[in-house]
Design a protein around this motif. Structure first.
Motif, PDB file in Angstrom:
ATOM      1  N   ILE A  49      34.070   7.681  58.026  1.00  0.00           N
ATOM      2  CA  ILE A  49      33.423   6.705  58.752  1.00  0.00           C
ATOM      3  C   ILE A  49      34.024   5.230  58.159  1.00  0.00           C
ATOM      4  O   ILE A  49      34.768   4.066  58.390  1.00  0.00           O
ATOM      5  N   ARG A  52      38.323   4.540  57.722  1.00  0.00           N
ATOM      6  CA  ARG A  52      38.608   4.079  59.178  1.00  0.00           C
ATOM      7  C   ARG A  52      38.184   2.258  59.929  1.00  0.00           C
ATOM      8  O   ARG A  52      39.298   1.949  59.898  1.00  0.00           O
ATOM      9  N   ILE A  53      37.266   2.024  59.091  1.00  0.00           N
ATOM     10  CA  ILE A  53      36.709   0.379  59.611  1.00  0.00           C
ATOM     11  C   ILE A  53      37.383  -0.313  58.970  1.00  0.00           C
ATOM     12  O   ILE A  53      37.754  -1.161  58.872  1.00  0.00           O
ATOM     13  N   ARG A  94      28.391   2.818  59.020  1.00  0.00           N
ATOM     14  CA  ARG A  94      28.927   2.383  60.230  1.00  0.00           C
ATOM     15  C   ARG A  94      28.661   0.898  59.959  1.00  0.00           C
ATOM     16  O   ARG A  94      29.648  -0.318  59.870  1.00  0.00           O
ATOM     17  N   ALA A 156      36.059  -0.478  69.808  1.00  0.00           N
ATOM     18  CA  ALA A 156      35.208  -1.249  69.750  1.00  0.00           C
ATOM     19  C   ALA A 156      34.316  -0.470  68.945  1.00  0.00           C
ATOM     20  O   ALA A 156      33.762  -0.760  67.122  1.00  0.00           O
ATOM     21  N   PHE A 157      33.920   0.703  69.060  1.00  0.00           N
ATOM     22  CA  PHE A 157      32.654   1.568  68.308  1.00  0.00           C
ATOM     23  C   PHE A 157      33.705   2.131  67.075  1.00  0.00           C
ATOM     24  O   PHE A 157      33.247   2.130  65.662  1.00  0.00           O
ATOM     25  N   PHE A 158      34.846   2.971  66.956  1.00  0.00           N
ATOM     26  CA  PHE A 158      35.560   3.574  65.686  1.00  0.00           C
ATOM     27  C   PHE A 158      35.837   3.041  65.510  1.00  0.00           C
ATOM     28  O   PHE A 158      36.323   3.318  64.090  1.00  0.00           O
ATOM     29  N   GLN A 159      36.514   1.392  65.557  1.00  0.00           N
ATOM     30  CA  GLN A 159      37.293   0.589  64.775  1.00  0.00           C
ATOM     31  C   GLN A 159      36.055  -0.295  64.492  1.00  0.00           C
ATOM     32  O   GLN A 159      36.644  -0.985  63.128  1.00  0.00           O
ATOM     33  N   VAL A 161      35.482  -3.659  66.097  1.00  0.00           N
ATOM     34  CA  VAL A 161      35.737  -4.332  66.194  1.00  0.00           C
ATOM     35  C   VAL A 161      34.769  -5.720  66.822  1.00  0.00           C
ATOM     36  O   VAL A 161      34.602  -4.776  67.282  1.00  0.00           O
ATOM     37  N   THR A 162      35.138  -6.375  66.784  1.00  0.00           N
ATOM     38  CA  THR A 162      34.517  -7.221  67.910  1.00  0.00           C
ATOM     39  C   THR A 162      35.098  -7.800  68.756  1.00  0.00           C
ATOM     40  O   THR A 162      36.070  -7.462  69.036  1.00  0.00           O
TER      41      THR A 162
ATOM     42  N   LEU B  20      26.794  -1.801  70.215  1.00  0.00           N
ATOM     43  CA  LEU B  20      28.100  -1.547  70.181  1.00  0.00           C
ATOM     44  C   LEU B  20      29.233  -2.337  68.856  1.00  0.00           C
ATOM     45  O   LEU B  20      29.526  -1.561  67.827  1.00  0.00           O
ATOM     46  N   GLY B  21      28.196  -3.095  68.212  1.00  0.00           N
ATOM     47  CA  GLY B  21      29.053  -4.797  67.618  1.00  0.00           C
ATOM     48  C   GLY B  21      29.942  -5.058  67.676  1.00  0.00           C
ATOM     49  O   GLY B  21      31.034  -5.781  66.627  1.00  0.00           O
ATOM     50  N   VAL B  22      29.892  -5.634  69.194  1.00  0.00           N
ATOM     51  CA  VAL B  22      31.215  -6.301  69.563  1.00  0.00           C
ATOM     52  C   VAL B  22      30.692  -7.098  69.414  1.00  0.00           C
ATOM     53  O   VAL B  22      31.609  -8.493  69.875  1.00  0.00           O
ATOM     54  N   LEU B  23      29.474  -8.459  68.941  1.00  0.00           N
ATOM     55  CA  LEU B  23      29.490  -9.426  69.273  1.00  0.00           C
ATOM     56  C   LEU B  23      29.637 -10.838  68.215  1.00  0.00           C
ATOM     57  O   LEU B  23      29.299  -9.452  66.523  1.00  0.00           O
ATOM     58  N   GLU B  24      30.050 -11.719  67.865  1.00  0.00           N
ATOM     59  CA  GLU B  24      30.052 -12.710  66.642  1.00  0.00           C
ATOM     60  C   GLU B  24      29.807 -13.758  66.919  1.00  0.00           C
ATOM     61  O   GLU B  24      29.697 -13.861  67.895  1.00  0.00           O
ATOM     62  N   PHE B  52      24.668   5.514  70.883  1.00  0.00           N
ATOM     63  CA  PHE B  52      26.487   5.692  70.856  1.00  0.00           C
ATOM     64  C   PHE B  52      26.500   6.211  69.135  1.00  0.00           C
ATOM     65  O   PHE B  52      27.804   6.939  69.255  1.00  0.00           O
ATOM     66  N   LEU B  55      28.958   9.843  69.064  1.00  0.00           N
ATOM     67  CA  LEU B  55      30.211   9.787  68.996  1.00  0.00           C
ATOM     68  C   LEU B  55      30.071  10.057  67.638  1.00  0.00           C
ATOM     69  O   LEU B  55      31.293  10.395  67.519  1.00  0.00           O
ATOM     70  N   PHE B  56      29.529   9.191  66.940  1.00  0.00           N
ATOM     71  CA  PHE B  56      29.072  10.089  65.711  1.00  0.00           C
ATOM     72  C   PHE B  56      29.759  12.033  65.511  1.00  0.00           C
ATOM     73  O   PHE B  56      30.206  11.781  64.485  1.00  0.00           O
ATOM     74  N   TRP B  59      34.001  12.233  64.918  1.00  0.00           N
ATOM     75  CA  TRP B  59      34.442  10.958  64.380  1.00  0.00           C
ATOM     76  C   TRP B  59      35.153  11.969  62.685  1.00  0.00           C
ATOM     77  O   TRP B  59      34.599  12.650  62.735  1.00  0.00           O
ATOM     78  N   PRO B  60      36.428  11.490  63.037  1.00  0.00           N
ATOM     79  CA  PRO B  60      37.092  12.632  61.915  1.00  0.00           C
ATOM     80  C   PRO B  60      36.874  12.521  60.428  1.00  0.00           C
ATOM     81  O   PRO B  60      36.832  11.444  60.447  1.00  0.00           O
TER      82      PRO B  60
END
Lengths: 194, 238
Positions: A49, A52-53, A94, A156-159, A161-162, B20-24, B52, B55-56, B59-60
């Motif tokens: 984790i 990758r991030i 994460r 978004a989840f795996f990387q 990112v916003t 999800l963490g998309v906001l900033e 979510f 999904l772990f 995760w590789p």
């Protein structure tokens, strides 16, 4: 979703999960041997984790160090009834990795690898760390989304990112990206709560 | 579904977006403030984190480099007051300070949630004004006082009422970036002394808000507030 979708909680996977709960709880009691066992069982998942991030091994190793230190300090607050042990651990990893990447202002347009190829991949029913009846519901619901929505949410989840970074990586306007993700999340909500 | 519409037409999925963490920026700050203000919203964010989390499983994995566990163990030793052998960047410092002080320094660098011990302060002339705040209860209970010395980077708080069993009181600063940053846990039954990291220290300025939330024992597992806000107050220069 290959061999045993929605498998009942029995057998090897459930045993592994129960053991993980136990060593996490013992870690919360400051048991160093349990903590070492926890590290041995989970470092590959958590380092995967961070790597990758963060996008670089050295930074990922530093973050991993901080992650386990956090785990050591907070394991006492872990409540087995509220979260699976690996979700609890992986969420810390994460979040820490995302914090690092944002603090370091890196916006790599070329990540070390692309997001995991999940479209056709089975959700690893054999994964010993996550195996319960609900483990497949999100995967199933993601499959019901449009391709753009699914890819955006997965990226978004795996990387980590916003919206802005997502739009850049997938080369679409920000408004389009927000539309994809929000509609996708709204449909996920309907599916998950169904 | 590739049409472009204004965000206002889109469904409200802010809790999912936050998980999800998309906001900033401002959007994230607004969402984090909702976590503090709306228990239902906070619960929704938790639920999405669990979703979510599934999904772990896919995760590789990647084996961690050698030596990381040994570093972690040394850091834990430092947390618990076991003095590590001086090495790396520390010998020069160790030459100037007692062994115990080095132990303390490592302790502080590792930033435990609660740092009740005094810190060897850098000898900086105190030219900046002190900042003070009265952190008042949002519902009932007693207010506590906070004093921040920017020159020394030390924040001190008076004793707060202890939270319920298996809960911790966590202190946050909401400064210029409008985002809650954790300052650690309040010491149960005693005064609290915090030496925030430099990045967080920048948020401690006149006008910034200090807030206390009730979190699971050990503090918020997510790095963002998850529980209700029980005390709040703004910093003022004196």
């Amino acid at each position: 979703m290959t061999d045993t979708p929605a498998a009942p909680i029995i057998g090897r996977d459930a045993v592994a999960r129960a053991e993980l709960v136990e060593i996490l709880v013992r870690t919360g009691d400051e048991d160093r041997a349990a903590f070492r066992d926890l590290y041995i069982r989970t470092n590959a998942k958590l380092f995967g984790i961070c790597l990758r991030i963060c996008g670089e091994r050295e930074a990922a190793a530093d973050v991993l160090h901080d992650v386990y230190l956090t785990v050591w300090k907070r394991a006492g607050a872990y409540e087995p009834s509220r979260a699976s042990p690996i979700t609890w651990l992986a969420t810390i990893a994460r979040n820490r990795a995302i914090d690092w990447r944002r603090a370091n202002g890196t916006r790599r347009s070329a990540p070390i690898e692309e997001a995991p190829e999940l479209v056709d991949a089975a959700p690893l029913a054999s994964d010993a760390l996550i195996a319960d009846e609900e483990a497949h519901s999100l995967h199933r619901c993601l499959e019901e989304l449009d391709g753009n929505q699914r890819e955006s949410i997965r990226t978004a989840f795996f990387q980590g990112v916003t919206y802005a970074e997502l739009a850049e990586r997938l080369s679409v306007p920000l408004g389009t990206m927000k539309s994809w993700v929000r509609r996708g999340l709204a449909r996920l909500r309907e599916c998950l709560e169904a | 579904m590739t049409d472009i519409r204004t965000p206002d037409d889109l469904p409200d999925v802010t809790a999912a977006e936050l998980a999800l963490g998309v906001l900033e920026g401002e959007e994230r700050a607004v969402a984090l403030r909702r976590v503090l203000a709306e228990p239902g919203f906070a619960q929704s964010v938790e639920t999405w984190r669990e979703y979510f989390g599934q999904l772990f499983a896919v995760w590789p994995e990647a084996a961690a480099p050698d030596g990381v566990f040994e570093r972690i163990e040394r850091s834990i030793d430092a947390l618990h007051g076991v003095v590590p052998p001086s090495r790396g960047i520390w010998p020069a410092v160790a030459g100037l300070m007692s062994v115990a002080a080095v132990g303390l320094l490592v302790f502080v660098v590792a930033r435990p949630p609660q740092a009740p011990l005094p810190v060897p302060a850098p000898s900086v002339v105190a030219t900046q004004p002190l900042l003070v705040a009265s952190i008042a209860p949002t519902a009932k209970g007693a207010a506590i006082a906070a004093v921040y010395d920017p020159a020394r980077g030390v924040l001190r708080l008076t004793t707060a009422e202890a939270p319920a069993a298996r809960r911790s009181a966590e202190l946050w600063v909401i400064g210029a970036d409008k985002t809650p940053h954790s300052l650690g846990l309040l010491t149960p039954g005693g005064a609290t002394r915090v030496t925030p990291a430099p990045a967080i220290r920048r948020q401690l300025a006149a006008g910034a808000t200090l807030a206390v939330t009730i979190e699971p024992e050990g503090g918020s597992p997510t790095g963002a507030p998850t529980g209700p806000i029980v005390l709040k107050g703004d910093l003022t220069a004196v």
